[in-house]
Design an enzyme around this catalytic site. Structure first.
Site, mmCIF file in Angstrom:
data_model
loop_
_atom_site.group_PDB
_atom_site.id
_atom_site.type_symbol
_atom_site.label_atom_id
_atom_site.label_comp_id
_atom_site.label_asym_id
_atom_site.label_seq_id
_atom_site.Cartn_x
_atom_site.Cartn_y
_atom_site.Cartn_z
ATOM 1 C CG ASN A 69 -1.879 1.033 1.239
ATOM 2 O OD1 ASN A 69 -1.826 1.942 0.451
ATOM 3 N ND2 ASN A 69 -2.779 0.868 2.055
ATOM 4 N NE ARG A 75 -6.266 0.891 -0.062
ATOM 5 C CZ ARG A 75 -6.396 1.884 0.629
ATOM 6 N NH1 ARG A 75 -5.785 1.884 1.860
ATOM 7 N NH2 ARG A 75 -7.511 2.663 0.840
ATOM 8 C CG HIS A 103 -12.688 3.228 2.415
ATOM 9 N ND1 HIS A 103 -13.342 4.196 3.287
ATOM 10 C CD2 HIS A 103 -11.247 3.277 2.892
ATOM 11 C CE1 HIS A 103 -12.853 4.847 3.865
ATOM 12 N NE2 HIS A 103 -11.338 4.191 3.569
ATOM 13 N NE ARG A 131 -10.198 12.420 2.894
ATOM 14 C CZ ARG A 131 -9.831 11.324 2.654
ATOM 15 N NH1 ARG A 131 -10.934 10.203 3.101
ATOM 16 N NH2 ARG A 131 -8.695 10.648 2.585
ATOM 17 C CD GLU A 146 -8.860 -1.610 3.586
ATOM 18 O OE1 GLU A 146 -8.457 -1.070 4.818
ATOM 19 O OE2 GLU A 146 -9.181 -0.877 2.721
#
Ligand code: ADP
Length: 397
Positions: A8, A90, A179, A240, A384
């Site tokens: 990642n 990823r 996601h 965010r 993940e």
């Protein structure tokens, strides 16, 4: 003994998990942070509780990958580079080109780079990670796993914005979500835990981490999700803003005397959410602690966070015309029993009822609703990297 590595790569970091095959057992993981800055931090966890950690300048991703591979050999985690037979990367944005994971050849890599237009902070970094591995291990299976792929087949009703149609047709301006690997993984696990076919279930998956998103999964397919063209949309997150009225942008730019719109968007991405509201921290643990100590702004930040999650759950119950299960995952979803309790208590009208004792755990996969509840609520730690591993295995064949 072969191994597969899941990567990642962010703009200034590179995370990895190394799997022993064919057992699929995670034998090592780690992170290189502050790549390209002074005092990069390089950490590897391995063996039973062993940890290697060093601080040194690591100038770019290529050097980071070289250092990682060399250190894996030096620590005896692998005997030589050839032991690694597959790598999965990823990738944040797959656009409309990638509806599922793909083998990375030159053409795929070029596409991933071109999609940097949709994710300027992420895809270029992801591509740098791919290049670095290709250079060092040119022969191994290299797979791209996209954050957006699970959402790529959403119905147009949900991915289109109500703006002139040409903007979608000419510029691919639409909702892509993110996601995806997490929402897919936890919805599949939920069906397994419930002992029912995924095809028969309506599930709402709440990935509540630093970045947070909610997905409506109908019959195993993502049919709507809270993040938008980029991960900025939807819920209140660590930093965010989530959904706002676009007209706020010119208004605030005028007041703040900001002329570059990117600066304004940066404020929405990096200085808003829990951080902007509380003025304390982007980290849920800090905000919870401050709220408990009586800080009103922190309490309000929490209330807004819960409220947005509840609203999206309500929307998705309406979108799917029902719900069988609600799943909580990621840092907050897995660890904050209070968050789960408050969110579910506030939507009891839908037939949700949390069992206090079952809920009072951290990060342990389980059903946390009462036996009598109409809607099952589950806590499922996301994985993940496991999805990346599975796709590397599948595409290697
Ligand atoms: P990322 O998006 O960076 O992967 P994570 O999924 O790791 O984020 O989630 C990070 C968030 O989880 C942070 O806000 C952190 O405070 C929160 N978190 C972790 N542990 C707890 C806990 N015990 N209670 C409340 N929040 C927690």
């Amino acid at each position: 003994m072969s191994k597969i590595i899941a990567i990642n790569a962010g703009s200034s970091s590179l995370k990895f998990t190394l799997y022993q095959m064919p057992e699929e057992e995670a034998v090592s993981s780690g992170i290189i942070e502050r790549i390209g800055l002074k005092d990069s931090i390089f950490t590897i966890k391995y063996g039973e509780g062993k940890k290697y950690s060093v601080t040194e300048d690591i100038d770019n991703h290529e050097i980071a990958v070289e250092k990682l591979m060399t250190q894996l050999v030096e620590l005896g985690i692998i005997t030589d580079f050839n032991e690694i037979t597959g790598v999965g990367h990823r990738i944040v944005a797959g656009g409309e080109d990638f509806k599922e994971s793909a083998l990375i050849d030159d053409e795929a890599l070029a596409k991933i780079e071109a999609l940097g237009e949709l994710a300027p902070l992420h895809n270029p970094a992801n591509a740098t990670g791919i290049r670095a591995f290709k250079k060092l291990l040119p022969e191994i299976t290299s797979v791209a796993v996209f954050d957006t792929a699970f959402h790529a087949d959403m119905p147009a009703v949900n991915y289109l914005y109500s703006i002139p149609m040409e903007y979608y047709e000419d510029f691919a301006a639409r909702k892509y979500g993110a996601h995806g690997t997490s929402h897919q993984y936890v919805s599949e696990r939920a069906a397994e835990l419930l002992g029912k076919p995924l095809e028969d279930l309506k599930i709402i998956t709440c990935h509540l981490g630093n970045g947070a998103s909610i997905t409506a999964v109908d019959g195993g397919k993502s049919i709507d999700t809270s993040m938008g063209f980029t991960p900025l949309a939807g819920l209140t997150m660590g930093t965010r803003s989530g959904d706002i009225d676009a007209s706020l942008l010119p208004y605030l730019m005028n007041k703040l005397e900001i002329t570059d719109i990117n600066e304004m968007v940066n404020i929405l991405n990096k200085k808003s959410g829990l951080l902007g509201l509380s003025g304390v921290s982007s980290d849920m643990r800090d905000v919870e602690t401050e709220a408990e100590a009586g800080d009103e702004r922190s309490q309000l930040a929490l209330d807004i966070f819960y409220n947005r999650v509840q609203k999206y759950i309500g929307q998705y119950i309406a979108t799917m015309n029902g719900v069988d299960a609600i799943v909580f995952t990621a840092g907050i979803g897995e660890n904050s029993a209070m968050t789960r309790q408050i969110i579910i208590d506030g939507i009891s009208w839908f037939g949700c009822d949390i069992d206090e004792e079952r809920n009072n755990v951290r990060g342990e996969e389980r059903i946390i609703s009462t036996d009598a509840a109409k809607v099952q609520v589950l806590l499922i730690p996301t994985d993940e990297e496991k999805v990346i591993l599975n796709d590397v295995i599948r595409l290697s064949k």
